[in-house]
Write an enzyme that holds these catalytic residues in place. Structure first.
Site, short mmCIF file in Angstrom:
data_model
loop_
_atom_site.label_atom_id
_atom_site.label_comp_id
_atom_site.label_asym_id
_atom_site.label_seq_id
_atom_site.Cartn_x
_atom_site.Cartn_y
_atom_site.Cartn_z
N ASP A 122 0.71 -0.37 0.22
CA ASP A 122 0.11 0.47 -0.50
C ASP A 122 1.05 1.16 0.24
O ASP A 122 1.89 0.91 0.57
CB ASP A 122 -0.97 -0.02 0.93
CG ASP A 122 -2.10 1.34 1.34
OD1 ASP A 122 -2.26 1.64 0.08
OD2 ASP A 122 -2.38 1.96 2.22
N LYS A 253 -14.70 23.07 -0.03
CA LYS A 253 -13.55 21.92 -0.57
C LYS A 253 -13.72 21.06 -1.40
O LYS A 253 -14.61 20.15 -1.10
CB LYS A 253 -12.74 21.83 0.24
CG LYS A 253 -12.59 21.45 1.78
CD LYS A 253 -11.63 21.11 2.47
CE LYS A 253 -10.97 20.22 3.38
NZ LYS A 253 -12.00 20.63 4.44
#
Length: 493
Positions: A122, A253
């Protein structure tokens, strides 16, 4: 108010838990070797026992004596000390690894680690620090870089820059994070303070606090009236705030391409300008440049709501299918980009793995451009190689591609069969998988196992747990890792 639509196994977490529970990690390499060794010894022991039985009968012994010879030979060949020897050896190795801050949950995993031929890793929190720091902003259609050192963060930036007041205002108000309200925490430098919130929110909060230092005051004078939290479908967060005069301000946002599409004007040097094709081109180039640097990019927009339509005390609501306030024709203010720097030891570790003949593959949920930029930085992808970023129309080669690396987004793999992934693995030695789901991470691990590899998976999140469980050896992060990932792993760092 909230409405529960799914519970237990029907939730996303439940489906991941079900996926983990139904997996069988299979035999470890040492398990296979011991099984093969025992079969060989058994065959030899039985063969010699039969030979002695026949010789005893030929020499005139009774059949009972011959059977005793037969059994004695077989028992004599049983390696009684094998179990003890293997257990002690693995235990001593596990103890040595524990002294190096590596907890081994499964003793057989010690040997598996030495047999590993592919590592599927990952990105966020594993290869990188998972500590977001705002490094750049795109304001007034210009790129501005910030000093990112802990002791001198943002010293090169002038807060009087036109547009920063508006951008900082959105960054401060459109957030659900805050500093942990403990006396010891407030005494620390801003960049060392603990924050209630995820890494991205913490990075934005620390940026504003370092540059302006009035987060609490700003939020008290502009209280939040209503909030639309971020979700993976909308890809934005929005809230409405009321100032001292009773006027309302909408701040938002989110993902740049989603948020920018909702805007009609852009703030340039203190003036609102209509968005045209030149503006769009500049915006796209800025996003591509920042993402290409391996940074996470967020767009910030606002809208002053008409006081005649939204007077003080207006009852804002999101109960209906659409909220009763506008979410379009907004004003674009700017971009903030955050770096999540790789851990200092990662490039050297990747180089050592590659020199030992171990392939290192990145499997992440991040954007393809960001993923490949970090992969190049840590050495998973060679900078001299040609990079192919796959889309739905990119054909999978039928033969090995030397000097070529691949970046494959998860949406491309949606309809792939096992044969398609097998072909990709045969064709490329350097691969980055981006925007992957937990099911796709599991699919990738199974693909490398089918190719005859011993696969190690490193991860720290809940979404990594199915792959951690299926891998020949799963390695979870001990400090930043989730409890689910630690439970599924064989080893914890």
């Amino acid at each position: 108010r909230g409405v529960v639509i799914k519970t237990g196994d029907d939730t996303v977490m439940g489906s991941i838990a079900g996926l983990v529970a139904g997996l069988d990690s299979g035999q470890t390499p040492i398990n296979k070797e011991i099984q093969s060794f025992v079969r060989l010894i058994s065959a030899i022991a039985i063969f010699i026992g039969v030979v002695f039985f026949i010789i005893a009968m030929v020499m005139g012994y009774t059949w009972i004596e011959a059977v005793i010879f037969f059994i004695g030979i077989i028992v004599a060949n049983v390696p009684e000390g094998l179990l003890i020897t293997v257990t002690v050896t693995l235990t001593l190795t596990a103890k040595r690894m524990a002294s190096k801050n590596c907890l081994v949950k499964n003793l057989e995993g010690v040997e598996t680690l030495g047999s590993t031929s592919v590592i599927c890793s990952d990105k966020t929190g594993t290869l990188t620090q998972n500590k977001m720091t705002v490094a750049n902003m795109w304001l007034n259609m210009k790129m501005i870089s910030l000093e990112t050192g802990k002791m001198n963060y943002g010293e090169n930036f002038d807060p009087r820059t036109p547009g920063w007041e508006e951008l900082g205002n959105i960054a401060c108000l459109c957030s659900n994070s805050d500093f942990v309200d403990v006396k010891e925490n407030w005494q620390k430098p801003v960049n060392d303070r603990a924050v209630d919130g995820d890494a991205t929110e913490a990075g934005i909060l620390k940026c504003y606090e370092c540059l302006m230092g009035d987060t609490s005051k700003k939020r008290k004078t502009n209280p939040k009236v209503i909030d639309i939290p971020f979700n993976s479908r909308n890809k934005y967060q929005a809230s409405v705030h009321q100032d001292d005069e009773g006027k309302h301000l909408l701040v938002m946002k989110g993902a740049p391409e989603i948020v920018f599409a909702k805007c009609e004007t852009i703030l340039v040097d203190g003036e609102d300008v209509m968005i045209d094709e030149t503006t769009r081109k500049g915006f796209r180039e800025a996003c591509e440049k920042l993402a290409g640097m391996g940074q996470r990019v967020l767009a910030f927009v606002d809208l002053h709501l008409d006081s005649s339509k939204f007077p003080p005390g207006y009852d804002f609501s999101t109960d209906d299918e659409e909220p009763n306030f506008p979410l379009d024709k907004l004003r674009f203010v700017g971009l903030l980009s955050m770096i999540d720097p790789p851990k200092a030891s990662v490039p050297d570790a990747v180089a050592k793995c590659r020199s030992a003949g171990i392939k290192v593959i990145m499997v992440t949920g991040d954007h393809p451009i960001t993923a490949q930029a970090i992969a190049k930085e840590v050495g998973i992808i060679s900078s001299k190689n040609v990079l192919i970023i796959f889309d739905s129309l990119t054909p999978i080669p039928n033969s090995p591609q030397p000097g070529v690396s691949a970046c494959v987004p998860g949406y491309v793999m949606t309809d792939w069969e096992e044969a398609d992934l097998d072909k990709l693995i045969r064709s490329f030695t350097e691969i980055v998988f981006a925007r992957t789901s937990p099911q796709q991470k599991l699919f990738i691990v199974e693909g490398y196992q089918r190719a005859g590899n011993v696969v190690a998976v490193t991860g720290d999140g809940v979404n990594d747990s199915p792959a951690l469980k299926k891998a020949d050896i799963g390695v979870a992060m001990g400090i930043a890792g989730s409890e689910v990932s630690k439970e599924a792993a064989d080893m914890i760092l």
